[in-house]
Structure formats: C-alpha cells, structure tokens
Scaffold this active site. Sequence first.
Site, short mmCIF file in Angstrom:
data_model
loop_
_atom_site.label_atom_id
_atom_site.label_comp_id
_atom_site.label_asym_id
_atom_site.label_seq_id
_atom_site.Cartn_x
_atom_site.Cartn_y
_atom_site.Cartn_z
N SER A 143 -71.13 -14.60 -63.72
CA SER A 143 -71.65 -13.44 -64.10
C SER A 143 -70.43 -12.61 -64.81
O SER A 143 -70.68 -11.71 -65.58
CB SER A 143 -72.25 -12.48 -62.95
OG SER A 143 -71.45 -12.49 -61.62
N ASP A 391 -70.57 -2.19 -56.11
CA ASP A 391 -70.15 -3.26 -56.82
C ASP A 391 -68.56 -3.17 -57.47
O ASP A 391 -68.27 -2.66 -58.19
CB ASP A 391 -71.06 -3.73 -58.15
CG ASP A 391 -70.92 -4.92 -58.74
OD1 ASP A 391 -69.89 -5.58 -58.48
OD2 ASP A 391 -71.36 -5.29 -59.73
N HIS A 394 -67.88 -6.58 -60.74
CA HIS A 394 -68.20 -6.59 -62.25
C HIS A 394 -67.62 -5.36 -62.86
O HIS A 394 -67.08 -4.64 -62.09
CB HIS A 394 -69.51 -6.61 -62.22
CG HIS A 394 -70.20 -7.78 -61.77
ND1 HIS A 394 -70.83 -7.92 -60.34
CD2 HIS A 394 -70.41 -8.99 -62.24
CE1 HIS A 394 -71.39 -9.25 -60.16
NE2 HIS A 394 -71.13 -9.89 -61.26
#
Length: 415
Positions: A143, A391, A394
């Site tokens: 990702s 998060d 990312h």
Amino acid sequence: MVARNQNLVAITWGASVKFSIVQFFVSLLLAVFFMAAVYIAREYVTFSMIPVTVDVTFSSGSLQPECNMFSGKWVYDNKSYPLYKEKECKFMSDQLACNKFGRQDLSYQYWRWQPHHCDIPRFNATRLLEELRNKRMVFVGDSLNRGQWVSMVCLLDSSIHDPNMKLMNNTGSNLIIYKALGYNASIEFYWEPLLVESNSDDPVNHKLPERIVRTQSIEKHAKVWTDADILVFNSYLWWKQPHIKVLWGSFKDENGIYKEVENLRSYEMAFKTWSDWLEIHVDRAKTRLFFISMSPVHEKAEEWGGSSDQNCYSETDLITKEGYTGNKTDPNMMRIVENTVDELKTRGLKVEIINITQLSEYRKEGHPSIYRKQWGALSEEQLSNPNSYSDCIHWCLPGVPDVWNELLYAYIFQQ
C-alpha cells in the site's frame, strides 16, 4: 687582381646568400614546429583544466558523491508546492486525502526536499509523459507503493486537461491501470506486498491472522509485469514480524511443508527468488528497474522526544535532529536489498535503489493519522483516544510521496 678580388667577393656573397636562404627556411620551419607544439600543449592544458560538465541535478550518491540527492534538508516552500491540488486529482485515494477527511493544517503539503550540494529537477509531467509514450510503468508492491503510484498519477494527470484523454481501469484485481490516452502511456499498480506469492495476495481481503509466503514462487505475479518498460518495486513492512511461515508446495496441496522462518532469512529467500526471476526474464535492453527503500513509521512519539502514549496524531512539526532514525527502521533488511542488487549487477542487471528512508524519517507530521477514510466503524473507546486508530504508516497527499517521485523522475532522466 682587382677583378679577381671582385669576382671572389661575388662568389663569396653568392654562397653566403644561398646559405642564408637555407638557414632562413630551416629557422622558419623550426619556428612553425615550435609554435604548433606550444599551441597543442596550450590546448591540451586548457582542455585538461576545464571541468567536465556534469548535470548534478541528475546525479545520485553512487555516481557523484558530492551530489547525493538523498542527503539534505526539508525547506518550507509554499510558493512552488504542492505540485498539484488534492481536490483537483480525481484519482486521489480516500486513504490519503487528509484535507478531505478533516485535516485543517495543510503545512505538510509545502515542504521541498533540498539536497546539500545539488538540486532535484522540477517535476515536468509533460516531459515524463513523452518519455512514457507507448510504454508501461508499473509500481509493484504494498500500500505504500500504491500511495506512490497515486502520487504519480496525480502528478501526471495534472497536465492532461481533456477528461476524454485519460481513464482508470480498476476491476478489483491485483492490477490497477491509469491510461494517458494521448500518449498511449500506461501507469499501473500491481498489489504484491511480499514480492513472492503469499496468502495476502488479495488486494482487499489480506488482513489475516497468520501470514504465509511461498518464497520460491513468483511467476504468478511476475508474468503480469515482467514486460513493462519501467518497474518500481518495494517490499518491507509486511515482513516486519519476528517469524514468517514459509510454505514449500502450493496452497492447494495438503502435503505442503510449512516452516516458521526468522524474518530476515525469509526476506533473503524471497529476494533471491525475485532477483533470479529478473535476471532470467527481464529484457535488459528495454526495462529499467528501481527499488524504493523502506518507508519509516512514526508510531511512538518517545522516539523523537514526545510522550510514551503518543504517536503521529496532532503532530505539525518536522523532526530536526539530523540523521534521526526510528526504532522500526531495520538496516539489516535494507542491507539484504543492497546485497541482492549488488549481486544482480555482477550478473549484468542494473537495479537502482531510490533511498527515501532518511528524508522520510524527519516527516512525523506527514501521516494521515485520523484524517482518512475509516474502513470499519470505530468504537467509543477508539473515538475517545485518537492515538489508538491513527495511521502513522501511510502518507497524506500531496506530500512526502511526491518527493519520492521527484527523485524517481531524476533517475529516469539521468544519463
């Protein structure tokens, strides 16, 4: 007697004239040779003293040590950054659209990476699209690599104003394709988080209680991307656990052999399979190969002097300590990549490493934290403690991955 003397004088003068003429031409010839020698020597010295013109903008640390693009500092630049606007990129991922999901502090968009001894070239989307005309560029990995692909799509898409000249093909399979139709250029992402076959190969349903890899099997994935013109790989975070279960045999084979293998060893095994495939199957005259180094995480604020119960949530400043490295950054894993790439080089195949690790270490404020789409309902307990679901892996876009692509852009045009 006088006549004889006059004749003698005449004879003597005639011989002297002849000798002088010869002497003159010999001297002239020597002078010409001398002048020519001086001119040649001067030209040689002059040429030798002129420095060879090197476009340091396109140099890397391995090619020109004094111009290492990966060693530098972040400079706040709200005039030339961001390179595109979040709302204007129609292919933006909700996982990375931090402003859309409530982040009001947008300073993370305005930082430019400045190497110590050179400049990164300004990203020119039209130039890169021209380079990609009739070609495939494929990002292969997890990702984080998908985030870099989204960044690349947004960067390129910003120069294509006709909506009929671009399309996105996402069928839910491992492969997502963005097409710039006017250039017949394809910029793709292929979900392959461990580079070899695993039970996490489903691009949607890959959160499993146990991770299993077939470290000797890559052809299922590789046959999709091997013929691309530019390949950009990554694989790191999915290996970050003490042991990985390795399978000898297929997932359908009841007699398959499973073995818990220490993560560095299993990582090494997978990269051996990856490198062997590249060596045998990649067209050296056509395909350029890149590997993106590990992307750091910022999950423990105590690592940069914060509280032990905090992470990247609510962070707005950069880490300023030069050379800062988080605890989850594993140099041993990166060394395996470097050794693999060096070994490939001895076999005549060049893979260029884009070292994004150190420059990204400083960017603790660049993560989405809570400002992203949540794929599941949050509990009351989570909502009361934003750190619990932040998060910190990312990256918001526009943001840090755009700089990764600026570095990739520099390498693509490096001569």
